[in-house]
Design a protein around this motif. Structure first.
Motif, PDB file in Angstrom:
ATOM      1  N   MET A   1      12.326 -16.236  57.463  1.00 56.70           N
ATOM      2  CA  MET A   1      13.487 -16.628  56.650  1.00 56.70           C
ATOM      3  C   MET A   1      14.761 -16.465  57.469  1.00 56.70           C
ATOM      4  O   MET A   1      15.010 -15.405  58.032  1.00 56.70           O
ATOM      5  N   THR A   2      15.523 -17.548  57.555  1.00 58.06           N
ATOM      6  CA  THR A   2      16.755 -17.481  58.342  1.00 58.06           C
ATOM      7  C   THR A   2      17.953 -17.401  57.410  1.00 58.06           C
ATOM      8  O   THR A   2      18.115 -18.254  56.529  1.00 58.06           O
ATOM      9  N   PRO A   3      18.765 -16.407  57.588  1.00 58.46           N
ATOM     10  CA  PRO A   3      19.967 -16.323  56.757  1.00 58.46           C
ATOM     11  C   PRO A   3      20.903 -17.500  57.050  1.00 58.46           C
ATOM     12  O   PRO A   3      21.040 -17.899  58.203  1.00 58.46           O
TER      13      PRO A   3
ATOM     14  N   ARG B   1      21.232 -18.238  41.184  1.00 59.77           N
ATOM     15  CA  ARG B   1      20.222 -19.280  41.340  1.00 59.77           C
ATOM     16  C   ARG B   1      19.064 -19.031  40.383  1.00 59.77           C
ATOM     17  O   ARG B   1      18.521 -17.924  40.332  1.00 59.77           O
TER      18      ARG B   1
ATOM     19  N   ALA C   1      20.415 -14.150  52.920  1.00 56.43           N
ATOM     20  CA  ALA C   1      19.001 -14.454  52.700  1.00 56.43           C
ATOM     21  C   ALA C   1      18.486 -13.565  51.591  1.00 56.43           C
ATOM     22  O   ALA C   1      18.926 -12.422  51.460  1.00 56.43           O
ATOM     23  N   ALA C   2      17.580 -14.103  50.807  1.00 58.65           N
ATOM     24  CA  ALA C   2      17.004 -13.334  49.707  1.00 58.65           C
ATOM     25  C   ALA C   2      15.488 -13.334  49.850  1.00 58.65           C
ATOM     26  O   ALA C   2      14.802 -14.157  49.258  1.00 58.65           O
ATOM     27  N   PRO C   3      14.964 -12.423  50.657  1.00 61.71           N
ATOM     28  CA  PRO C   3      13.518 -12.396  50.885  1.00 61.71           C
ATOM     29  C   PRO C   3      12.767 -12.035  49.605  1.00 61.71           C
ATOM     30  O   PRO C   3      13.318 -11.387  48.730  1.00 61.71           O
ATOM     31  N   ALA C   4      11.500 -12.460  49.559  1.00 64.46           N
ATOM     32  CA  ALA C   4      10.708 -12.218  48.349  1.00 64.46           C
ATOM     33  C   ALA C   4       9.824 -10.997  48.499  1.00 64.46           C
ATOM     34  O   ALA C   4       9.113 -10.622  47.582  1.00 64.46           O
TER      35      ALA C   4
ATOM     36  N   LEU D   1      14.243  -9.011  58.305  1.00 63.95           N
ATOM     37  CA  LEU D   1      15.647  -9.441  58.420  1.00 63.95           C
ATOM     38  C   LEU D   1      16.526  -8.293  58.913  1.00 63.95           C
ATOM     39  O   LEU D   1      17.419  -8.494  59.749  1.00 63.95           O
TER      40      LEU D   1
ATOM     41  N   ASP E   1      19.702  -9.873  50.465  1.00 65.55           N
ATOM     42  CA  ASP E   1      19.669  -9.677  49.008  1.00 65.55           C
ATOM     43  C   ASP E   1      18.244  -9.309  48.612  1.00 65.55           C
ATOM     44  O   ASP E   1      17.322 -10.108  48.809  1.00 65.55           O
TER      45      ASP E   1
END
Lengths: 161, 768, 292
Positions: free
Chosen positions: A1-3, A73, C9-12, C20, C52
């Protein structure tokens, strides 16, 4: 995941689905006010103390200045504009505010209404002390709160009757 | 609801837009293509300003331009004095941007204009400004001594000094049996309206420079701006939209009131600036910081013979538009509502490296009543009199009216209390709180272990300042009325209350709901002076009354001629013209409007009301408190404030004003405080540190509205109703706390009274 | 007053969050946001990346077992206050809750966020210390348990190392014989405490104190156990006089900070009062609440 510094979001605002591309740093309050032009949500301090920006997130009161728009969201946001159908009257709570002169300059009013709406949804017949406690995170500089508390109590009593 | 409307609790017509999120405050306006301004502000209390490096942010994303002092050096942009032009003040005026020296933290040094607020704030962090720090002046003594000067060219930090007197204080003190003298202080705090200041300026296609977000005194501010910009007054307009509270602070002419219009002209686009809360605490007028040494001479029976006082006000770094009002009114109101004719006052205003001061609801009175009412309680104790009794022996009586209060304010003519029944207002609160019983109850040990006390305070308060106010009332095509007034609105509810006045003046022929109000904007009407000193209803309402009467007379004259009846036989009712004693409607007012046109008369009337002096209200406050002597926390168990407002146009709103004012005033005793360190740094720069009353702080506040003394100075009999609730709060609360702590030998001479300060006064019990 | 730019970023998953944090040295963790967001808006913080954690379901889990209560770090204040099973499992949580902020803050603010923020005047860290809670911290190298006493290290400082995440708080089972008390003094309801005390007292069948925890908060750079005072109670049948003695012992030797709202002297003077009142409430000795 890239910010990333910009994100696409989809959420529900006052019952309507809204999709936008927003900067990560945009607050929910600025998103409502600037992007959606829902200016009933006010900014009184932008550091989470005054309560003027209070909106409902999935029915619960939150400070819109202390949330990022991207965090909303997938959630459902209700603002003061969403309390009544467009062009259609006042809710019992709003009417009680008018009857009791719980409004002076009006700047705190939307936040007060949102907090009180959430209170009454969870506790339809609160005591005056519970009302005061629930509203204690919303600053009003005009009314001294007395009439606001009376209005909330009156709205609760009316709903019960 | 039927006429007469005056005196009825008419719900506010304006509420609907506030309740549904449809109000329009300045930040809600979003002109197409607007640029956004932020202001670079001094981080130092006192420093030489060596330079603003505009190039340091050139080329950053979204940056449109930077304005510094050199860009406005060619303009006569000194912010003038609006009220209280005391001698010497002219030397200490503020320019919108500092040039060679900064004198308080928060003083503007540059304006950054960008395409978005975010971009402007990003650039603000990068802007290079060079300073050379100087020692800061933050105490009364340092200001007086003048070892460090804010304005070296003036050679002093004393902005003004004057003496004022009435009668012969020396003689009064010579025959005194008891003199009580104390050094006392009131603390710096601020109005803190929930909406911060803000402004949008734009020179539109018609060549008019329009500024949205103006309020309070838009007409005066427009004149000031015209001079400062070197533009004709009629080429600009200051527009009032919804305003989220003012309380004296908002709407005075601040540096931004020049800078934003200037930037709009320079960049040829709408420029928007919204003050953030940190800026608000740093730059919007502060108030109330004052020290005084006050002495009252008493006879053995408690008679107040005379007063001597020295009052010193901390003015902050500049003399602002109305800063002088604060010390001048504190001095004027020190004698209070008592039969005391011999008074000598020395007043000084001192400059310090803090935010400049201006008026705050009940300016000077809050402080003065605190000083005096404390001394009265101390005297009562010395003389073995009950605090209520000593007051009763000295209160002004109805037969004393009008009561001269002399010439204690150098820039005003002598004044007199117009009408007043202070004993009735005093009895109202002592009866309501059950004083005679409660004063003994509070002495008993309480089950909660706290010490209880009861405090009383009396006040007199002026309102309805001149010079005059003008109103126009128009009969609309639909038969309703349009009222145009020069007063402004910061949330008080003028649409409703002024409509009530117009409706009654029009014989109730048009209900308030059919009366619209246009007001606040500078260009609406000539001869408008705005809203301050509780004048909107008293002076503005009287002008509306006169204009509506005038229009009524004109309308009836035309109608009488048309119908070949006598004007005296015609009445206005339910939007129609009727014949006296008959239910038959002769014509709708909309039709009569046509007759007026046909008769060559305009369907409107304009009148000016020029009061022949100020109206004075009086009242009293009573407080019942419980003090936790282990934590210094005080609970206000009951608080009652009375005010004789002459005539309550709308009792619901008068009550709201009184309660709101009282909570502000009581909150300020315990919470609101602006704290500076020795370098002039403001330590209370956010709402986490600057505390105001919340809904759980003071639940038990009551108000009593009295109408015993209608003003003789205006056709409504009205007096101000917005400030009596605040002016005696410090006095009553301090007296109540002092009463509670009397067994411990504690005296209360200084504000504020938060737990830390109070606990310091309470002797510590030795550990068991 | 707008936040500086940052990436988001909002990792799950916890692993995603840790990755991150490992990749971005100055990343900040966004939980309830009730402290971090004001800091961003005031530009007192300017991380390049915000991680987040609100989208990690595991962090909101609550479990109550015979071993005790486990709260995910993201459990919000309002859930603690309104879920009677949680306050039932650790009564001190329920006693402290009414003192925590206001409605719209409680709905977002989290217990983990409060603990990681480590304001010395905050309630939850004191409650955790008085309840023998253990913090579960996860890092790139796996998880570790940190006892409450070793978790808060000073003003805004905790044992959480860079790259680590507080994932849960474990409270041991609450004995039936344990009483709890909580007292604080704040400028207004909902404000941070100037000084306060969280206490537990275990009573034997004969009313003798078998164990006690006395925690002062707001009285130094972090919440602190007052062991001498605890010892004074142990083996005794508590009465008003003993409570006064213990309270006085609890405040001995503290070196409190001064700030705008309370001087060191104030805190020193009021600290024993808070301890005494908390103990009085815990033991239902109302007479001990009153000034002597």
């Amino acid at each position: 995941m890239t910010p990333t510094e910009s994100l696409s979001i989809t959420l529900s605002v006052n019952g309507a689905t809204v999709a936008r591309e927003v900067p990560a740093r945009l607050s929910l309050a600025d998103f409502l006010r600037e992007e959606l032009r829902l200016t009933g949500t006010h900014l009184g301090c932008e550091h989470g103390v005054c309560g003027a920006c209070t909106v409902l997130l999935d029915g619960e009161p939150v400070r819109a200045c202390l949330m990022l728009a991207v965090q909303a969201r997938g959630h459902s946001v209700t603002t003061v504009e969403g309390l009544t159908p467009a062009g259609g009257g006042l809710t019992p709570l709003q009417a009680a505010f008018q009857r009791h002169h719980a409004v002076q300059c009006g700047f705190c009013t939307p936040g007060m209404l949102m907090t009180a709406t959430a209170l009454l949804a969870g506790n339809p017949s609160p005591s005056a002390e519970q009302v005061r406690d629930a509203l204690s995170g919303n600053i009003c500089r005009c009314t001294g709160y007395v009439q606001i508390v009376e209005a909330v109590m009156d709205a609760a009593a009316g709903a019960e009757a | 609801m039927n006429a007469p409307f005056v005196g009825q609790p008419v719900p506010r017509a304006e509420d609907v837009r506030f309740l549904t999120g449809r109000a329009r405050y300045v930040d809600d306006i979003r002109p197409e293509g607007a640029l956004h301004a932020v202001i670079a502000r001094s981080p130092y209390g006192h420093a030489r300003l060596l330079g603003v490096n505009k190039a340091s942010i050139e080329g950053l994303p979204g940056i449109v331009g930077v304005i510094a002092a050199d860009d406005i050096a060619h303009l006569p942009a000194e912010i003038p004095i609006r009220l209280a032009p005391l001698e010497g003040f002219q030397r200490f005026l503020q320019r919108p941007l500092a040039s060679d020296r900064v004198r308080f933290v928060g003083e503007a040094v540059a304006l950054i204009v960008a395409t978005s607020r975010h971009a402007a704030e990003d650039a603000l962090e990068q802007l290079e400004v060079e300073y050379e720090p100087l020692p800061a002046v933050v105490t009364y003594d340092a200001a007086r001594e003048g070892a460090e000067l804010l304005f070296p060219e003036a050679g002093t930090n004393v902005a003004t000094r004057y003496s004022a007197s009435m009668g012969d204080a020396d003689a009064a003190f010579a025959r005194a049996d008891l003199v009580i003298e104390r050094h006392m202080t009131a603390h710096r705090h601020t109005a803190l309206p929930l909406e911060t200041r803000g402004l949008i300026a734009h020179e539109e296609a018609d060549g008019i420079l329009r500024c949205w977000g103006a309020t309070k005194v838009t007409q005066w501010n427009r004149r000031a701006l015209a001079v400062m910009l070197g533009r004709p007054e009629h080429s600009m307009d200051l527009i009032e939209v919804d305003v989220g509270g003012g309380f004296g602070a908002k709407g005075e002419f601040y540096p931004e009131d020049f800078l934003i219009p200037f930037a709009a002209l320079r960049f040829g686009a709408p420029v928007k600036w919204i003050e953030d809360r940190r800026e608000h605490l740093l730059t919007t007028n502060h108030s109330r910081e004052m020290e005084a040494t006050v002495a009252i001479a008493f006879a053995r029976d408690g008679t107040m013979l005379g007063m001597r006082a020295k009052v010193s006000a901390d003015m902050g770094a500049y003399v602002r538009t109305n800063g002088g009002v604060v010390p001048a009114k504190a001095a004027q109101f020190l004698p209070g509502p008592y039969r005391m004719k011999d008074v000598a006052l020395d007043v000084e205003a001192l400059l310090t490296n803090k935010t400049p001061v201006g008026t705050l609801r009940g300016p000077g009175r809050y402080e003065a009543h605190f000083f005096r009412e404390r001394l009265i309680d101390l005297a009562a104790e010395e003389l073995g009199l009950d605090p209520a009794e000593i007051r009763r022996r000295n209160l002004l009586r109805p037969e004393d009216m009008p009561w001269s209060i002399g010439h204690l304010v150098p820039y005003e003519p002598p004044s007199a209390v117009d009408s007043s029944d202070v004993p009735a207002a005093f009895d109202a609160v002592t009866d309501a709180i059950g004083y005679e019983e409660l004063r003994w109850e509070v002495r008993k040990p309480q089950p909660d272990g706290r010490l209880h006390g009861i405090g009383l305070a009396c006040f007199v308060e002026s309102s309805g300042a001149g010079p005059s106010e003008t109103a126009r009332v128009e009969l609309r095509e639909d038969g309703g009325l349009r009222v145009i007034s020069g007063v402004s609105t910061q949330g008080q509810g003028h649409q409703t209350v002024l409509s009530q006045i117009a409706a009654d003046a029009f014989d109730g022929g048009v209900p308030p709901s059919e009366i619209e109000l246009l007001n606040g904007t500078a260009s609406l009407i000539e001869g408008g002076f705005g809203t301050y000193h509780s004048r909107a209803v008293v002076v503005g309402g009287s002008a509306i009354h006169l204009a509506a009467r005038s229009l009524r007379a004109k309308l009836l004259r035309v109608a009488a001629a048309r119908l070949q009846l006598r004007a005296e036989d015609l009445v206005l009712a339910e939007g129609h013209l009727r014949r006296e004693g008959s239910v038959q409607k002769l014509a709708a007012l909309a039709e009569v409007r046509g007759w007026m046109r046909e008769a060559g008369e305009t369907p409107d009337a304009t009148e000016t009301f020029k009061p022949d002096g100020r109206t004075y209200t009086c009242g009293a406050h009573a407080a019942h408190v419980a003090v936790d002597t282990e934590t210094g926390q005080v609970e206000v168990l009951r608080y009652i404030a009375s005010e004789d407002v002459g005539r309550a146009i709308n009792p619901l709103m008068v009550h709201g004003q009184a309660i709101g004012a009282a909570v502000q005033g009581i909150g300020a005793v315990f919470l609101d405080e602006l704290v500076y360190d020795e370098n002039g740094q403001l330590l209370t720069g956010s709402l986490a540190d600057y505390l105001v009353a919340t809904s759980s702080c003071f639940p038990n506040i009551e108000s009593i509205t009295l109408e015993n003394s209608p003003s003789t100075l205006n056709p409504l009999g009205a007096k101000g109703a917005g400030e009596g609730g605040v002016v005696a709060c410090a006095a009553a609360i301090a007296n109540a706390i002092a009463d509670a702590l009397r067994p411990l030998g504690v005296e209360i001479n200084h504000l504020p009274l938060g737990p830390d300060r109070l606990l310091r006064l309470i002797p510590e019990k030795p550990a068991p | 007053m707008k936040a500086p730019p940052f990436a988001y970023a909002a990792p799950a998953s916890i692993e995603g969050a840790l990755a991150l944090l490992a990749a971005h040295e100055d990343a900040k963790v966004l939980a309830g946001g009730q402290s971090l967001m004001p800091a961003l808006n005031l530009r007192l913080a300017a991380p390049s990346v915000l991680v987040d954690i609100n989208a990690i379901p595991e962090l909101s889990e609550v479990s109550i077992t015979p071993a005790g209560l486990r709260l995910g770090a993201l459990v919000r204040h309002s859930r603690i206050g309104t879920n009677s099973a949680i306050a039932g499992a650790v009564p001190l949580l329920g006693l402290a809750y009414p003192h925590i902020a206001h409605g719209p803050v409680r709905t977002r603010g989290t217990i983990g966020g409060s603990l990681a923020h480590a304001d010395p005047s905050a309630e939850w860290p004191a409650v955790c210390l008085a309840s023998d809670a253990v913090m579960e911290v996860r890092g790139p190298g796996g998880g570790r348990d940190v006892p409450a006493e070793e978790f808060s290290l000073g003003i805004f400082t905790t044992a959480i190392e860079p790259g680590e995440l507080l994932v849960a708080i474990r409270f041991p089972a609450w004995p039936a014989s344990r009483r709890a008390g909580f007292a604080e003094v704040a400028r207004r309801d909902g404000d941070f405490a100037m000084v306060g005390a969280a206490v537990t007292v275990d009573l034997g069948a004969d009313g003798t104190c078998t164990d006690a925890r006395i925690v002062l908060f707001g009285a130094s750079s972090r919440p602190v156990r007052r062991r001498e005072a605890e010892a004074r109670l142990r083996g005794q049948v508590p009465g008003a006089a003993l409570l006064r003695e213990a309270a006085s012992l609890a405040a001995q030797g503290i070196d409190p900070p001064s700030d705008l709202h309370a001087s060191a002297e104030y805190r020193r003077r009021v600290a024993p009062v808070m301890v005494r009142r908390a103990l009085a409430d815990a033991l239902s000795l109302p007479e001990a609440r009153l000034a002597s």
